[in-house]
Design a protein around this motif. Structure first.
Motif, PDB file in Angstrom:
ATOM      1  N   TYR A 245      -3.498   1.138  82.863  1.00  0.00           N
ATOM      2  CA  TYR A 245      -2.993   0.026  82.087  1.00  0.00           C
ATOM      3  C   TYR A 245      -1.691  -0.472  82.704  1.00  0.00           C
ATOM      4  CZ  TYR A 245      -6.237   2.691  79.419  1.00  0.00           C
ATOM      5  OH  TYR A 245      -7.343   3.412  79.057  1.00  0.00           O
ATOM      6  N   ASP A 246      -1.670  -1.745  83.097  1.00  0.00           N
ATOM      7  CA  ASP A 246      -0.519  -2.281  83.805  1.00  0.00           C
ATOM      8  C   ASP A 246       0.601  -2.613  82.821  1.00  0.00           C
ATOM      9  OD1 ASP A 246       1.258  -3.314  85.544  1.00  0.00           O
ATOM     10  OD2 ASP A 246       0.145  -5.157  85.975  1.00  0.00           O
ATOM     11  N   LEU A 247       1.457  -1.635  82.606  1.00  0.00           N
ATOM     12  CA  LEU A 247       2.599  -1.806  81.713  1.00  0.00           C
ATOM     13  C   LEU A 247       3.904  -1.908  82.503  1.00  0.00           C
ATOM     14  CD1 LEU A 247       1.580   0.864  79.030  1.00  0.00           C
ATOM     15  CD2 LEU A 247       1.242  -1.621  78.904  1.00  0.00           C
ATOM     16  N   SER A 248       3.795  -2.218  83.801  1.00  0.00           N
ATOM     17  CA  SER A 248       4.980  -2.217  84.663  1.00  0.00           C
ATOM     18  C   SER A 248       5.996  -3.287  84.286  1.00  0.00           C
ATOM     19  CB  SER A 248       4.564  -2.394  86.125  1.00  0.00           C
ATOM     20  OG  SER A 248       3.818  -3.596  86.294  1.00  0.00           O
ATOM     21  N   SER A 249       5.557  -4.337  83.596  1.00  0.00           N
ATOM     22  CA  SER A 249       6.484  -5.401  83.185  1.00  0.00           C
ATOM     23  C   SER A 249       6.999  -5.186  81.763  1.00  0.00           C
ATOM     24  CB  SER A 249       5.794  -6.770  83.277  1.00  0.00           C
ATOM     25  OG  SER A 249       4.681  -6.835  82.397  1.00  0.00           O
ATOM     26  N   PHE A 250       6.724  -4.003  81.190  1.00  0.00           N
ATOM     27  CA  PHE A 250       7.132  -3.697  79.816  1.00  0.00           C
ATOM     28  C   PHE A 250       8.196  -2.605  79.794  1.00  0.00           C
ATOM     29  CE2 PHE A 250       3.275  -5.967  79.180  1.00  0.00           C
ATOM     30  CZ  PHE A 250       3.307  -6.481  77.896  1.00  0.00           C
ATOM     31  N   SER A 251       8.848  -2.490  78.652  1.00  0.00           N
ATOM     32  CA  SER A 251       9.837  -1.434  78.430  1.00  0.00           C
ATOM     33  C   SER A 251       9.593  -0.788  77.074  1.00  0.00           C
ATOM     34  CB  SER A 251      11.266  -2.001  78.457  1.00  0.00           C
ATOM     35  OG  SER A 251      11.618  -2.436  79.750  1.00  0.00           O
ATOM     36  N   ILE A 252       9.929   0.498  76.983  1.00  0.00           N
ATOM     37  CA  ILE A 252       9.858   1.224  75.714  1.00  0.00           C
ATOM     38  C   ILE A 252      11.121   0.917  74.911  1.00  0.00           C
ATOM     39  CG2 ILE A 252       9.912   3.504  74.640  1.00  0.00           C
ATOM     40  CD1 ILE A 252       8.292   4.551  76.976  1.00  0.00           C
ATOM     41  N   ARG A 253      10.941   0.521  73.651  1.00  0.00           N
ATOM     42  CA  ARG A 253      12.083   0.255  72.777  1.00  0.00           C
ATOM     43  C   ARG A 253      11.950   1.079  71.509  1.00  0.00           C
ATOM     44  NH1 ARG A 253      14.230  -5.407  70.032  1.00  0.00           N
ATOM     45  NH2 ARG A 253      13.384  -4.589  68.098  1.00  0.00           N
ATOM     46  N   PHE A 254      12.845   2.039  71.339  1.00  0.00           N
ATOM     47  CA  PHE A 254      12.877   2.868  70.136  1.00  0.00           C
ATOM     48  C   PHE A 254      13.182   1.997  68.925  1.00  0.00           C
ATOM     49  CE2 PHE A 254      15.324   5.182  66.964  1.00  0.00           C
ATOM     50  CZ  PHE A 254      14.592   6.346  66.776  1.00  0.00           C
ATOM     51  N   GLU A 255      12.398   2.197  67.840  1.00  0.00           N
ATOM     52  CA  GLU A 255      12.621   1.440  66.618  1.00  0.00           C
ATOM     53  C   GLU A 255      13.215   2.311  65.511  1.00  0.00           C
ATOM     54  OE1 GLU A 255      12.171  -1.922  66.068  1.00  0.00           O
ATOM     55  OE2 GLU A 255      11.948  -1.965  68.242  1.00  0.00           O
ATOM     56  N   LYS A 256      12.541   3.404  65.197  1.00  0.00           N
ATOM     57  CA  LYS A 256      13.053   4.269  64.139  1.00  0.00           C
ATOM     58  C   LYS A 256      12.327   5.602  64.169  1.00  0.00           C
ATOM     59  CE  LYS A 256      11.937   3.526  59.847  1.00  0.00           C
ATOM     60  NZ  LYS A 256      11.668   2.932  58.520  1.00  0.00           N
ATOM     61  N   CYS A 257      12.891   6.560  63.482  1.00  0.00           N
ATOM     62  CA  CYS A 257      12.250   7.854  63.253  1.00  0.00           C
ATOM     63  C   CYS A 257      11.994   7.963  61.756  1.00  0.00           C
ATOM     64  CB  CYS A 257      13.159   8.980  63.740  1.00  0.00           C
ATOM     65  SG  CYS A 257      12.466  10.640  63.583  1.00  0.00           S
ATOM     66  N   GLN A 258      10.807   8.401  61.385  1.00  0.00           N
ATOM     67  CA  GLN A 258      10.431   8.453  59.978  1.00  0.00           C
ATOM     68  C   GLN A 258       9.673   9.745  59.697  1.00  0.00           C
ATOM     69  OE1 GLN A 258      11.153   6.072  57.526  1.00  0.00           O
ATOM     70  NE2 GLN A 258      10.387   7.664  56.153  1.00  0.00           N
ATOM     71  N   PHE A 259      10.018  10.414  58.611  1.00  0.00           N
ATOM     72  CA  PHE A 259       9.280  11.624  58.242  1.00  0.00           C
ATOM     73  C   PHE A 259       8.199  11.264  57.223  1.00  0.00           C
ATOM     74  CE2 PHE A 259      12.769  11.555  55.149  1.00  0.00           C
ATOM     75  CZ  PHE A 259      12.089  11.777  53.961  1.00  0.00           C
ATOM     76  N   VAL A 260       7.125  12.045  57.253  1.00  0.00           N
ATOM     77  CA  VAL A 260       5.999  11.872  56.335  1.00  0.00           C
ATOM     78  C   VAL A 260       5.554  13.251  55.878  1.00  0.00           C
ATOM     79  CG1 VAL A 260       3.607  11.095  56.083  1.00  0.00           C
ATOM     80  CG2 VAL A 260       5.204   9.757  57.465  1.00  0.00           C
ATOM     81  N   LYS A 261       5.323  13.398  54.603  1.00  0.00           N
ATOM     82  CA  LYS A 261       4.733  14.633  54.106  1.00  0.00           C
ATOM     83  C   LYS A 261       3.218  14.517  54.201  1.00  0.00           C
ATOM     84  CE  LYS A 261       8.139  16.692  51.042  1.00  0.00           C
ATOM     85  NZ  LYS A 261       8.394  17.268  49.702  1.00  0.00           N
ATOM     86  N   SER A 262       2.604  15.441  54.936  1.00  0.00           N
ATOM     87  CA  SER A 262       1.153  15.393  55.092  1.00  0.00           C
ATOM     88  C   SER A 262       0.573  16.803  55.059  1.00  0.00           C
ATOM     89  CB  SER A 262       0.770  14.688  56.398  1.00  0.00           C
ATOM     90  OG  SER A 262       1.241  15.396  57.513  1.00  0.00           O
ATOM     91  N   TYR A 263      -0.715  16.852  54.824  1.00  0.00           N
ATOM     92  CA  TYR A 263      -1.419  18.126  54.680  1.00  0.00           C
ATOM     93  C   TYR A 263      -1.329  18.930  55.969  1.00  0.00           C
ATOM     94  CZ  TYR A 263      -5.272  21.428  54.060  1.00  0.00           C
ATOM     95  OH  TYR A 263      -6.032  22.558  53.983  1.00  0.00           O
ATOM     96  N   ASP A 264      -1.115  20.228  55.838  1.00  0.00           N
ATOM     97  CA  ASP A 264      -1.010  21.110  56.998  1.00  0.00           C
ATOM     98  C   ASP A 264      -1.869  22.351  56.768  1.00  0.00           C
ATOM     99  OD1 ASP A 264       0.528  23.536  58.461  1.00  0.00           O
ATOM    100  OD2 ASP A 264       0.894  21.671  59.555  1.00  0.00           O
ATOM    101  N   ASP A 265      -2.770  22.643  57.705  1.00  0.00           N
ATOM    102  CA  ASP A 265      -3.679  23.781  57.567  1.00  0.00           C
ATOM    103  C   ASP A 265      -2.925  25.096  57.424  1.00  0.00           C
ATOM    104  OD1 ASP A 265      -6.029  22.322  57.663  1.00  0.00           O
ATOM    105  OD2 ASP A 265      -6.122  22.366  59.855  1.00  0.00           O
ATOM    106  N   GLU A 266      -1.876  25.269  58.225  1.00  0.00           N
ATOM    107  CA  GLU A 266      -1.120  26.526  58.190  1.00  0.00           C
ATOM    108  C   GLU A 266      -0.449  26.722  56.834  1.00  0.00           C
ATOM    109  OE1 GLU A 266       2.630  28.677  60.463  1.00  0.00           O
ATOM    110  OE2 GLU A 266       1.484  27.108  61.489  1.00  0.00           O
ATOM    111  N   PHE A 267       0.103  25.655  56.291  1.00  0.00           N
ATOM    112  CA  PHE A 267       0.731  25.741  54.982  1.00  0.00           C
ATOM    113  C   PHE A 267      -0.295  26.099  53.913  1.00  0.00           C
ATOM    114  CE2 PHE A 267       5.004  23.345  55.109  1.00  0.00           C
ATOM    115  CZ  PHE A 267       5.289  23.874  56.355  1.00  0.00           C
TER     116      PHE A 267
END
Length: 310
Positions: free
Chosen positions: A44-66
């Motif tokens: 995928y030719d993403l050479s003309s693109f840049s990564i831009r951080f937007e935010k970090c977000q937590f979510v409570k979700s089901y976990d098998d180990e728990f």
């Protein structure tokens, strides 16, 4: 109230699906690149693109180990995700045109990005030292930054990026009591991403009533970690995907390794924003990566929930 419960359940379900899609896509891309051998290339030719951080977000979700461990009070784990965009490099600060939106597990994102940022910072300091020595003058700009960095511990600090991987905190030799604690990255409303304490080895159960710096005995320096999110002037950090002369020279594409790895480790929402270079549009007709293409709607739903903190 019933509608709110339904939406909460839908978001939990979408986070589980997003986790599955991320792992599935990453495994398939790794397999393909391995089969292609030394002359492989990023599709995928993403050479003309840049990564831009937007935010970090937590979510409570089901976990098998728990669910299987009686020591946990709930089957829901606190999972942390990074929401970022792929923006045209020359429009990265606005990013209001063609782009893609993505979500990655916080550990996967930081593993790929921070390693590169650390290397760039170290190279900057090496070049700075050489320039200062050649000129015979003290460099008040980069020289001061690098001097303080090289003397973090002497000044009572430790690099926060040392803890981007979940790890057990080492106790003093004479400390045989107390609960085990783990340290790792977590979402933070002020810093974006911060280092926190956890009660489990996967860093899913945060400890909120203990100060991490008091346990470490050092203050945390977020210089490297914060630079993957925002510049010192407040602008969003844009990490270019264009390959440089010293990056991943063995392949035949123009996309650098950091973008290859982060992109492969992410759930993707591209079609609604007109991105034609990425995985979803390029593989819709060919039938490759069927799970990703067929579930793009689920990915977009989950990403939108992170965007709006719903």
């Amino acid at each position: 109230m019933k509608m709110m419960k339904f939406l909460s359940f839908a978001l939990i379900s979408s986070s589980v699906h997003a986790n599955g899609m991320v792992r599935d896509i990453e495994a398939k891309q790794t397999q393909r690149r391995t089969e292609d051998g030394a002359n492989d290339y990023f599709e995928y030719d993403l050479s003309s693109f840049s990564i831009r951080f937007e935010k970090c977000q937590f979510v409570k979700s089901y976990d098998d180990e728990f669910a299987q461990d009686a020591d946990y009070d709930s089957v829901l784990a606190m999972k942390h995700f990074v929401f970022y965009k792929m923006c045209p490099t020359d429009e990265c600060q606005s990013c209001d045109g063609v782009h893609g939106e993505y979500v990655a597990d916080i550990n996967d994102y930081l593993e790929k990005v921070v390693e590169v940022e650390q290397a760039q910072f170290e190279n900057m300091c090496e070049n700075c030292n050489e320039k200062c020595n050649n000129d015979g003058d003290y460099c008040s700009g980069c020289g001061k930054i690098c001097y303080n960095w090289q003397n973090l511990e002497n000044n009572g600090y430790v690099d926060a990026s040392n803890y981007i991987e979940c790890q057990q905190l080492e106790k003093d030799g004479d400390d045989d009591g107390g609960e085990e604690m783990y340290i790792g990255p977590m979402c933070d409303s002020q810093k974006g991403i911060a280092i926190g304490l956890f009660s489990d080895e996967n860093c899913l159960e945060p400890i909120s009533d203990v100060d991490v710096e008091s346990v470490l005995g050092y203050k945390l320096s977020y210089h490297v970690l914060s630079s993957v999110m925002k510049e010192e002037n407040g602008d969003q950090t844009c990490l270019s995907c264009l390959e440089g002369n010293d990056n991943d020279e063995d392949d035949e594409d123009q996309v650098n390794e950091i973008c290859e790895d982060v992109y492969a480790a992410s759930a993707k929402c591209e079609s609604p924003y007109g991105l034609e270079n990425g995985l979803v549009n390029q593989n819709r007709e060919g039938g490759d990566y069927e799970n990703q293409v067929e579930n793009e709607f689920m990915s977009c739903t989950f990403i939108n929930s992170l965007k709006w903190n719903s």
